[in-house]
Structure formats: C-alpha cells, structure tokens
Design an enzyme around this catalytic site. Structure first.
Site, mmCIF file in Angstrom:
data_model
loop_
_atom_site.group_PDB
_atom_site.id
_atom_site.type_symbol
_atom_site.label_atom_id
_atom_site.label_comp_id
_atom_site.label_asym_id
_atom_site.label_seq_id
_atom_site.Cartn_x
_atom_site.Cartn_y
_atom_site.Cartn_z
ATOM 1 C CD GLU A 400 -3.249 -1.107 1.671
ATOM 2 O OE1 GLU A 400 -3.721 0.022 1.840
ATOM 3 O OE2 GLU A 400 -3.847 -2.163 1.974
HETATM 4 C C1 FAD Z 1 2.040 -9.861 0.771
HETATM 5 C C2 FAD Z 1 1.762 -8.859 -0.294
HETATM 6 C C3 FAD Z 1 0.456 -8.474 -0.549
HETATM 7 C C4 FAD Z 1 0.177 -7.576 -1.566
HETATM 8 N N1 FAD Z 1 -1.131 -7.309 -1.919
HETATM 9 C C5 FAD Z 1 -1.386 -6.598 -3.058
HETATM 10 C C6 FAD Z 1 -2.720 -6.488 -3.571
HETATM 11 O O1 FAD Z 1 -3.681 -7.028 -2.998
HETATM 12 N N2 FAD Z 1 -2.899 -5.796 -4.710
HETATM 13 C C7 FAD Z 1 -1.885 -5.187 -5.380
HETATM 14 O O2 FAD Z 1 -2.120 -4.570 -6.409
HETATM 15 N N3 FAD Z 1 -0.604 -5.265 -4.918
HETATM 16 C C8 FAD Z 1 -0.345 -5.972 -3.781
HETATM 17 N N4 FAD Z 1 0.952 -6.093 -3.318
HETATM 18 C C9 FAD Z 1 2.014 -5.392 -4.014
HETATM 19 C C10 FAD Z 1 2.625 -4.301 -3.179
HETATM 20 O O3 FAD Z 1 1.758 -3.205 -3.100
HETATM 21 C C11 FAD Z 1 3.983 -3.978 -3.796
HETATM 22 O O4 FAD Z 1 4.836 -5.026 -3.401
HETATM 23 C C12 FAD Z 1 4.524 -2.658 -3.378
HETATM 24 O O5 FAD Z 1 3.768 -1.638 -3.969
HETATM 25 C C13 FAD Z 1 5.979 -2.473 -3.775
HETATM 26 O O6 FAD Z 1 6.173 -2.817 -5.095
HETATM 27 P P1 FAD Z 1 7.345 -3.853 -5.482
HETATM 28 O O7 FAD Z 1 7.194 -5.033 -4.607
HETATM 29 O O8 FAD Z 1 7.306 -4.079 -6.934
HETATM 30 O O9 FAD Z 1 8.654 -3.110 -5.068
HETATM 31 P P2 FAD Z 1 9.477 -2.017 -5.911
HETATM 32 O O10 FAD Z 1 8.559 -1.004 -6.486
HETATM 33 O O11 FAD Z 1 10.412 -2.735 -6.806
HETATM 34 O O12 FAD Z 1 10.283 -1.322 -4.730
HETATM 35 C C14 FAD Z 1 11.310 -2.031 -4.020
HETATM 36 C C15 FAD Z 1 11.960 -1.095 -3.025
HETATM 37 O O13 FAD Z 1 12.544 0.000 -3.709
HETATM 38 C C16 FAD Z 1 12.066 1.217 -3.189
HETATM 39 N N5 FAD Z 1 11.906 2.171 -4.302
HETATM 40 C C17 FAD Z 1 11.166 2.030 -5.416
HETATM 41 N N6 FAD Z 1 11.228 3.121 -6.169
HETATM 42 C C18 FAD Z 1 12.040 3.991 -5.533
HETATM 43 C C19 FAD Z 1 12.483 5.315 -5.789
HETATM 44 N N7 FAD Z 1 12.084 6.000 -6.874
HETATM 45 N N8 FAD Z 1 13.297 5.895 -4.905
HETATM 46 C C20 FAD Z 1 13.709 5.261 -3.803
HETATM 47 N N9 FAD Z 1 13.302 4.011 -3.476
HETATM 48 C C21 FAD Z 1 12.479 3.383 -4.340
HETATM 49 C C22 FAD Z 1 10.743 0.908 -2.543
HETATM 50 O O14 FAD Z 1 10.444 1.809 -1.516
HETATM 51 C C23 FAD Z 1 10.979 -0.501 -2.021
HETATM 52 O O15 FAD Z 1 11.589 -0.445 -0.759
HETATM 53 C C24 FAD Z 1 1.237 -6.982 -2.290
HETATM 54 C C25 FAD Z 1 2.554 -7.341 -1.998
HETATM 55 C C26 FAD Z 1 2.821 -8.275 -1.043
HETATM 56 C C27 FAD Z 1 4.242 -8.701 -0.822
#
Ligand code: FAD
Length: 610
Positions: A400
C-alpha cells in the site's frame, strides 16, 4: 470554505502555516459522536473475540497451513464483517471511517492475516466500487460482496511494476464491435486473488490528451468467469501466511464495456483514492497490532525473572516499554484525527494518511522486534507467537505504498505549495508527483493550505503542554525555512535529492504526530482534569521530547554540513554499484567471503508459487 477545500494540515506546515482548527478541538470519540454506531462496533468486536475464543480463529494454524479456512470467511460474512464499508442500501453496514478503523484494527490485532483478507475485501476491492462504481455496478456487485457470497480483490501490481504504478504494462484495447475491452497482462501478489469473485483491476488504455493519443490507466471490474482470466498460482511468504496472494493472468481477457470503473483514462485517480483509504485502515491495523503486542510485552516482562527480578524491573526494558507506548499514543492520536476528518468532510487527507501509514508501520515492526528481543530465545522459536508477530509485521512497511515512496510523496507534495513561486521548481516536481499519485483535484487544497493558517497554534493549551506547543511552533517555522532553502538550493534537481526530501518528510511526520498528540492530550485534560490524565500527559511528554530531538537532528542535517556526508554516501554507493557489492582493497575475510550472486533482472528467480 467549501468542504472540498478543507486544507491539509501537513501541506500547511511546509508553508509555515498551522491550521489549528483541523486538529483542535480534538474530535470526540465515536461513543460520544454516534453511540448507536459505537454499539455496532462493540457488537462486531465481541463477535470477533467469540470466534477467537471458540477456536474458529486460530492464528497459529492459519500460519502453519498458509490459509484461512472457508468456515471462518462464512462466519465473518454471517456477522456482517464483510460488508463493513459497503453502504446500507446495498446490504452492508456502511460504517463511518472511524468505526471501520476500530473494527478493522480489532480484526488485524486478532490476526494480521485476517486483517489483510478483510482489508483487501472491504478497504480496497469493494471500496473501489463504492467510490467509483456507477449505480448499475453498485447494485450488481455490492450486495453480493456485503453478503460475503464472494470476496473482492484489488489488482494493480505487476511483475515488473510495483511502486511505479502509473506505468503498469497490462493493456486494454476496445474490440472491433466496441462492446468489450480486451485486457492482456499479468498481476502479482493479489490478495484474495485466487478466490475473489470480483476484482478491481487496472490496464493502460489509449486516450486523447491535447489532441495527442497517450497511454493512461483505466480501472475495470473483472470476474474470474470472464474468458481469458486465469490464476497462475499463489505465493509463499515470510508472514501474513494465512492470507493468500495470487498471480493473475489476463490473456485476451474479455471485459464488457459497462465494467469500466470510473472514466476511461482516469484509472490512476481510482487507484490513488482507494489506496488513500487503504492507508488509513492499514494505520489502524498497525496501531491495534502494536497495542496488542505491548500488552504481551508488558506481561512477559513482568513474569520472566532474571538476576532476581522481573525483566520489567530493569531500566532498559522500561525504556523499551515507555518509548513504544508513547509512540503508540501519538499513532492513535493521528488515527483519531484523520478518521474523524474523513467522517466530517471530504477532506484532503492523503498526506496525513501517508504519515500515519509510515509512522505506524514502522512502529508495529519495532514493537514486534522488541517483543522478540524481550522474549529472548522464546522470541525466536515456536510455539511462542512472537516470531510470527515479527514476520507478520514486516509487510506493512512494503505494501500500500512502500514507506520510502510515501516519504517522497509527503515531502514533494508539501514542497509543492511553497515552490509555486519558482516555476521551474514546481514544474520539476510535477512529473514525479504525478507518478507518486498526486491528484490534480487537490490543487484547491494546496492553495487553501497556503492560506488561512497562522504561524502560531493560536489555541490556549494547559500549562503541561505549553512548552511542547512553543517547540512545535518553532519547528513549523524551521520546516518552512528548510523547505525554502531546499527549493532555492536544489531548484529543479530537488526531486532527485532524495536524502533532502526524505529528511523534510521525516520532519513533517514528526510534527504532524506532535500536533495530534498535543490536541489529544489537551482534550483529555479538558474532559477529566490534568491529575486524572497524568499518565497520558507523561506519554505526550515523552513523545514530544523524542520527536523534537529527531526533528532537530534532521534540521541540523539540512542546514549543516550533511551535504558533504551525503556526497560521501553517494560515492560509496557508486563504488558498490560498480562492484556489485561491498568492496575494499584491504579484505579481512578474503578466503571465507561467499561469492556474491548479484540479483539482476536475469538471475532473480521468480517468486515461489503454489
Ligand atoms: C504480501 C503482499 C500483498 C500484496 N497485496 C497486493 C494487492 O492485494 N494488490 C496489489 O495490487 N498489490 C499488492 N501487493 C504489491 C505491493 O503493493 C507492492 O509489493 C509494493 O507496492 C511495492 O512494489 P514492489 O514489490 O514491486 O517493489 P518495488 O517497487 O520494486 O520497490 C522495491 C523497493 O525499492 C524502493 N523504491 C522504489 N522506487 C524507488 C524510488 N524511486 N526511490 C527510492 N526508493 C524506491 C521501494 O520503496 C521498495 O523499498 C502486495 C505485496 C505483497 C508482498
């Protein structure tokens, strides 16, 4: 001021403006505001606790078996717990934001996995239809979701796109007959995705903007019985194992045109608004979870004796208890203020909800970590529940809106008002802000946040809080000064200077928490007298003092020589990027160092699925 221009407190403080009426007087409790709704809340929570006492809710078993059994969902449906956010006219309970926060918090405190299941169903999937569905869509889908005939899901994230949600890759094109959208793409980690009957999802569509065709996300309601939908598998996880997240595949998925949610090309607005509400409930879950952990921590520390005394006798344990409790008191204050603001008017609370989410998700993680530490070896092993609390707490800082992203969101939004005077800066901030989810409709609030506030709180407070108010006012002025300094110094590069932006965000989060804490305590003093609330005053004291210290540390970093240290940080990071890891010439552990396997896009394995 119209209800839509109710300003944001957090936006205001970046401009040195304090909008005291937004927090003072601190809103009355739900019991005082709406006793009938408070009774419903108590009934729901009693039902929930009965399910726990009967053994129907068994968090350890959910964790072991990595599922929440159907009878639990059926019992939730029967109790009305699946219709919390759905208006009464569609068969739900239509709870206010405050009531929902209380019930949701209770669910999450009983079991974090259940919290995720309910949060996705009530707070995201159903909520998207409540907020953006047309009459037909609401009449068609909300009653079945309220009855719990099926679960709702919210599918935004994709394998390649997480935080950068504006740039999802799933596409939607209108078929030749113009009666169906055809979706192609994959969605990752979708809560309830394997069992949901109704899913709010997002795909890129081509729309015309200023006479040019551009890609913009559109929101859709989809169902698993639509041709082209499949569940690829479910993921295995560190925590919240009872909840299930699925990978979904859309292969020429046929979605009738009447299943567009909101307007074509305006899907990001849907995503952002739903997530704002989601962050409020996530904050509530973290607050309630922390409260529960602190109960167990205090009890454990009282019963475990070492060196002839209970652990709670020792000052180090007392520091842990008091620090977590004072932070929780502040977290509750923010939650109470924001949920009431949402109930009173259509406020711009996106920044406040982000502050709450960041602060409380960090807090529940620290609480769980201290719980494990205080429990020692028992913290680390089963059948004690503490290691599960730690595993369950971790996700809240990621989903979120990852906390790093939300900090950027808070500060770049906050800076935007003061940056209006420098066109190049406000222009440079706009693109990253749009990607982080700024809704252009908040322009009026941005302007309102610049006006009507005052540099002083302007509200009489009890003498016990007077010093905190003085520091708060001083710090608001300093946040404004540092904001102006950052704008002038970095100009259009400011969005790239994340270390600066992050410090501004941390300062704003602590200031908002401090203001909410003062307002809450002032109200308690007025209601019960200072003597009767001496403990709450102590909690407020400790929080304001420690938050003030953190604030000063960030301010010193911004106004002092931290730039040079930041340069050092960048240089070290560059060397590490070039070497794909830690590198020094004087290697102490040459022989025992494990060869690194840098996780590149090519070598990162796909997450485990079932
Ligand atoms: C258990 C679980 C439940 C979930 N449920 C849902 C759901 O129901 N529906 C849904 O749509 N999604 C869901 N998600 C997805 C979740 O919202 C995403 O995992 C989250 O938004 C982060 O995206 P990512 O995992 O691709 O990480 P990334 O976007 O790859 O980010 C990885 C890290 O890099 C950092 N980062 C990214 N961009 C930058 C930047 N520009 N500058 C500095 N730091 C940065 C982030 O803060 C993070 O720490 C779920 C995920 C999990 C693991």
């Amino acid at each position: 001021m119209s209800e839509h221009t109710r300003p944001s407190f957090v936006r205001g403080i970046f401009a040195g403006q304090i909008h005291a009426p937004l927090l003072f007087p601190f809103p009355p409790t739900l019991d005082e505001r709406d006793p009938a709704e408070a009774r419903v809340v108590r009934r729901l929570i009693a039902t929930l606790h009965a399910m726990r006492a009967d053994g129907l809710i068994d968090p350890a078993a959910f964790d072991e078996t990595e599922t929440i059994p159907e009878p639990v969902i059926k019992a939730f449906a029967d109790a009305g717990l699946l219709g919390l956010t759905i208006p009464k006219q569609y068969g739900g309970l239509g709870l206010s934001a405050t009531a929902y926060a209380r019930v949701f918090g209770a669910v999450a405190a009983v079991d974090a996995s259940l919290g995720v299941l309910i949060g996705v169903h009530c707070g995201l999937g159903s909520k998207a239809i409540v907020l953006f569905g047309n009459e037909d869509q609401k009449a068609r889908y909300l009653p079945m979701l309220a009855r719990g005939e099926t679960l709702a899901a919210y599918a935004l994230t994709e394998p390649d796109i997480g935080s950068d949600a504006q740039n999802i890759k799933t596409t939607a094109t209108l078929n030749d007959q113009g009666d169906h959208w055809v979706l192609n793409g994959r969605k990752f980690w979708i809560g309830n995705g394997q069992r949901a009957g109704v899913i709010a999802t997002f795909a890129q569509t081509i729309v015309m903007r200023k006479g040019e065709p551009v890609r913009r996300p559109t929101a859709f309601i989809i169902r698993p019985d639509m041709p082209g939908f499949s569940v690829v598998g479910t993921f295995r996880k560190m925590g919240i194992r009872g909840s299930t997240q699925a990978e979904l595949s859309y292969e020429n998925l046929q979605v009738p045109t009447d299943h567009v949610l909101g307007q074509v090309g305006k899907g990001f607005n849907v995503a952002v608004n739903v997530l704002n509400g989601g962050r409020l409930s996530l904050g509530a879950g973290c607050v309630a979870g922390t409260r529960r952990i602190l109960g167990e921590l205090a009890t454990y520390a009282e019963h475990r004796e070492q060196f002839g005394h209970p652990l709670a006798h020792y000052e180090i344990t007392q520091r842990k208890l008091s620090s977590l409790a004072s932070d929780l008191y502040a977290g509750e204050a923010m939650l109470g203020a924001i949920s009431a603001a949402v109930d009173y008017a259509d406020s711009d609370y996106s920044l406040e909800a982000a502050c709450l989410k960041v602060f409380c998700s960090d807090l529940v993680w620290r609480s769980a970590d201290e719980m494990v530490q205080v429990a020692g070896g028992r913290g680390f092993v089963k059948p004690y529940p503490y290691e599960r609390y730690l595993r369950d707490a971790r996700i809240h800082r990621i989903f979120e809106g990852a906390n790093e992203i939300l900090r950027l969101f808070i500060a770049l939004n906050g800076v935007q008002g003061p940056a209006e005077r420098l066109r190049e800066v406000s222009k440079a901030i706009k693109a990253p802000l749009r990607n982080l989810g700024l809704v252009s409709g908040y322009m009026s609030s941005r302007m309102a946040s610049m006006l009507g506030g005052t540099p002083d709180l302007g509200v009489p407070v009890h003498e016990a809080l007077a010093d905190h108010v003085r520091y708060f006012e001083k710090h608001v002025a300093e946040l404004h000064t540092e904001t102006e300094r950052a704008i002038t110094k970095y100009r259009r590069e400011l969005p790239e200077r994340q270390l600066v932006v992050e410090r501004l965000a941390n300062m704003a989060i602590d200031l908002y928490a401090t203001a909410a804490t003062i307002a809450r305590t002032q109200r308690l003093i007025e209601q019960r007298g200072a003597e009767a609330v001496a403990h709450e005053i102590a909690l407020a004291d400790l929080f304001c003092v420690t938050a003030g210290r953190r604030f000063r540390e960030h301010r010193l970093a911004l106004s002092g020589r931290e730039d040079e240290v930041d340069d050092t940080r960048r240089r070290i990071a560059t060397a590490m990027r070039n070497a794909s890891g830690y590198v020094v010439d004087d290697v102490v552990l040459t022989d025992t160092a494990t060869p690194a396997h840098p996780p590149t896009a090519r070598t990162t394995p796909e997450p485990a699925r079932r």
